[in-house]
Design an enzyme around this catalytic site. Structure first.
Site, PDB file in Angstrom:
ATOM      1  N   HIS A 264      38.997  43.701  29.356  1.00  0.00           N
ATOM      2  CA  HIS A 264      39.426  43.853  30.752  1.00  0.00           C
ATOM      3  C   HIS A 264      40.871  43.372  30.929  1.00  0.00           C
ATOM      4  CE1 HIS A 264      38.657  43.908  35.188  1.00  0.00           C
ATOM      5  NE2 HIS A 264      39.615  43.010  35.167  1.00  0.00           N
ATOM      6  N   GLU A 265      41.143  42.150  30.501  1.00  0.00           N
ATOM      7  CA  GLU A 265      42.495  41.603  30.691  1.00  0.00           C
ATOM      8  C   GLU A 265      43.518  42.386  29.863  1.00  0.00           C
ATOM      9  OE1 GLU A 265      42.923  39.686  33.150  1.00  0.00           O
ATOM     10  OE2 GLU A 265      40.794  39.247  33.444  1.00  0.00           O
ATOM     11  N   HIS A 268      44.846  45.223  31.853  1.00  0.00           N
ATOM     12  CA  HIS A 268      45.936  44.789  32.746  1.00  0.00           C
ATOM     13  C   HIS A 268      47.234  44.610  31.946  1.00  0.00           C
ATOM     14  CE1 HIS A 268      43.652  44.186  36.412  1.00  0.00           C
ATOM     15  NE2 HIS A 268      42.804  43.345  35.853  1.00  0.00           N
ATOM     16  N   GLU A 294      43.662  47.441  38.580  1.00  0.00           N
ATOM     17  CA  GLU A 294      42.250  47.315  38.222  1.00  0.00           C
ATOM     18  C   GLU A 294      41.742  48.597  37.553  1.00  0.00           C
ATOM     19  OE1 GLU A 294      41.061  44.436  38.332  1.00  0.00           O
ATOM     20  OE2 GLU A 294      38.895  44.622  38.173  1.00  0.00           O
TER      21      GLU A 294
HETATM   22 ZN    ZN Z   1      40.982  42.716  36.795  1.00  0.00          ZN
END
Ligand code: ZN
Length: 501
Positions: A264-265, A268, A294
């Protein structure tokens, strides 16, 4: 020197102050000893004050006016013209909010977070209730200062999702809600057809860490321009396009936090590392919005990281790290376990199907609180009723209900919907990506992600904040926010995993 050059110099210095402030914040959450916290709070406040004062100064306005005159013959979509218009927009917004209101919000939310921390530990809404009422009262004043034409919420949403309107978000959320509830019920009717027991075995922490790094190296995370460290709450921050930091946490008894948190990170971080170098030290060197940001984390975490082709490639690798724990598993059984759907109380632990319902509940309640249809004292009851209606479960206590998130005590009203916007946008992009790269699934099966990352860089990442998320969606997909690809994806994927008719 032209006025545009002078403006650039001024904005670059403001960007430097903001990035050093981010560095202080990163250190605070990773390596700072507890004794440093009082001094760090002062240092961060000083840096932020300097950056804010320099930005809202009359001199910035004078340079913006003069530079606008210099760029008005350029293509309105050129970097220069967009730099001036985006900076102008930020400037107007920053100057609209009186310093006393900013200070009062900081003071009240500072206290509210402390009260919330204790209230959550005791699972007792009462002490927090007056603080929530005060936070929303100040948010009404903030919305009034920022200005809005239709809904009060527009002014707050705009801080996180520029150019997106409450009515637009509400229409999309209301359109998908019945289908999501229907899908959750159909899956629940299948009982425990799929479970995540295999993820909850004992896994050595160092090996978990190393496996995560192996995956994100293949994703294309540039370790010469970034690094990963540990923190209690995972996050991504950057001090430059060439210095992007991610953090994760590792749980010895549960594989998901480190594994999917890292993916997830990294989503980003790939966005931040993909910004065009010429945007460095300008206000354009950031994601278009929180929702667009996101969309990138969800794409790499879920659309790639929870897909069957991904596990075809990575399951044998993971099994190399954990041969005993995974002896009874196959790529197929592990893929199913990683996609277990189960209504739960806590948003951050929610799966792909139920997650959106958690967000929609908060979006509806924020609007009700803001527009006076709901009183702070009635929040826990309203929360539980909505949980029952959408997910069919009622939290056993307020800690697992209305007190679970830090956002409201922090004054982050209008933030929640960006999580679900990210989910919707990720699928709109995914459809277009798969049309443009027809053999993407086969590439992922072979652990190849270069074409995917190049596509994202060329079409999205490089532009930074030049375009709003609405503009980017139009440019990339030819349509505005559209929930159809999201619903189609969930129904197809989970219809197959849960064998729904
Ligand atoms: Zn996030």
């Amino acid at each position: 020197m032209t006025h545009l050059q002078q403006l650039r110099t001024r904005l670059a210095e403001i960007s430097d102050l903001n990035h050093v402030s981010a560095l202080a914040g990163w250190d605070q959450q990773t390596y700072m000893p507890p004794g440093g916290s009082a001094a760090r709070a002062e240092q961060s406040a000083t840096l932020q004050k300097l950056a804010h004062e320099m930005f809202i100064a009359a001199e910035t306005g004078r340079l913006l006016d003069a530079a606008a005159g210099e760029v008005n013959r350029l293509d309105p979509d050129s970097d220069e013209a967009r730099l001036v218009s985006v900076a102008r927009r930020d400037y107007e917004k920053s100057r609209k909010v009186p310093a006393e209101l900013v200070a009062e919000i900081a003071r009240v939310t500072g206290q509210a977070v402390d009260v919330w921390t204790e209230a959550r530990a005791a699972s007792d809404w009462k002490p927090f209730s007056p603080y929530l009422a005060r936070v929303f009262e100040l948010q009404r004043q903030l919305a009034g200062a920022l200005g809005y034409t239709d809904r009060m919420y527009d002014a707050l949403l705009d801080r996180f999702e520029p150019d997106m309107k409450t009515a637009q978000v509400q229409a999309v959320f209301e359109a998908i809600k019945p289908d999501l509830i229907g899908l959750v019920r159909a899956i629940a009717a299948k009982g425990q057809a799929v479970d995540d027991e295999v993820l909850r075995r004992e896994y050595d922490e160092k090996r978990q860490w190393d496996f995560g790094l192996e995956v994100i190296k293949r994703y294309g995370f540039d370790f010469k321009r970034g690094r990963q460290d540990r923190s209690v709450h995972p996050f991504t921050t950057s001090f430059s396009i060439n210095d992007v930091r991610i953090t994760t946490r590792v749980d010895r008894q549960f594989l998901s936090p480190a594994l999917f948190g890292t993916l997830h990170e990294t989503g980003h971080a790939l966005y931040e590392q993909g910004l065009r170098q010429s945007l460095e030290r300008t206000p354009l060197a950031d994601g278009a919005s929180l929702g667009m940001h996101e969309s990138q984390s969800r794409l790499w975490e879920n659309l790639v990281g929870r897909s069957r082709p991904f596990w075809k490639f990575f399951f044998p690798v993971l099994k190399g790290f954990f041969p005993e724990q995974l002896a009874d598993q196959t790529a197929e059984s592990f893929h199913r376990a990683a996609n277990t759907v189960s209504p739960s109380f806590i948003r951050v632990e929610a799966d792909e199907v139920t997650y959106g319902l958690h967000i929609m509940l908060r979006f509806e309640m924020e609007n009700d609180l803001l527009e006076g249809r709901l009183k702070a004292g009635d929040v826990p009851e309203a929360w539980n009723a909505r949980m029952q209606e959408s997910l069919g479960i009622t939290p056993p206590d307020t800690a697992q209900g209305a007190l679970q998130d830090i956002h409201w005590s922090s004054g982050l009203i209008g933030y929640f919907p960006t999580y679900q916007l990210g989910n919707l946008i990720s699928l709109q992009l995914w459809d277009k990506i798969n049309a443009d790269i027809p053999d993407l699934a086969r590439q992922i099966e072979h652990g190849e992600f270069a074409a995917l990352l190049s596509w994202l860089r060329a079409n999205l990442h490089q532009h930074g904040r030049k375009f709003t998320s609405n503009e980017l969606l139009q440019r990339i997909t030819g349509s505005g926010l559209n929930p159809a690809p999201y619903l189609k994806y969930l129904k197809a994927k989970y219809g197959e995993i849960y064998d729904l008719a």
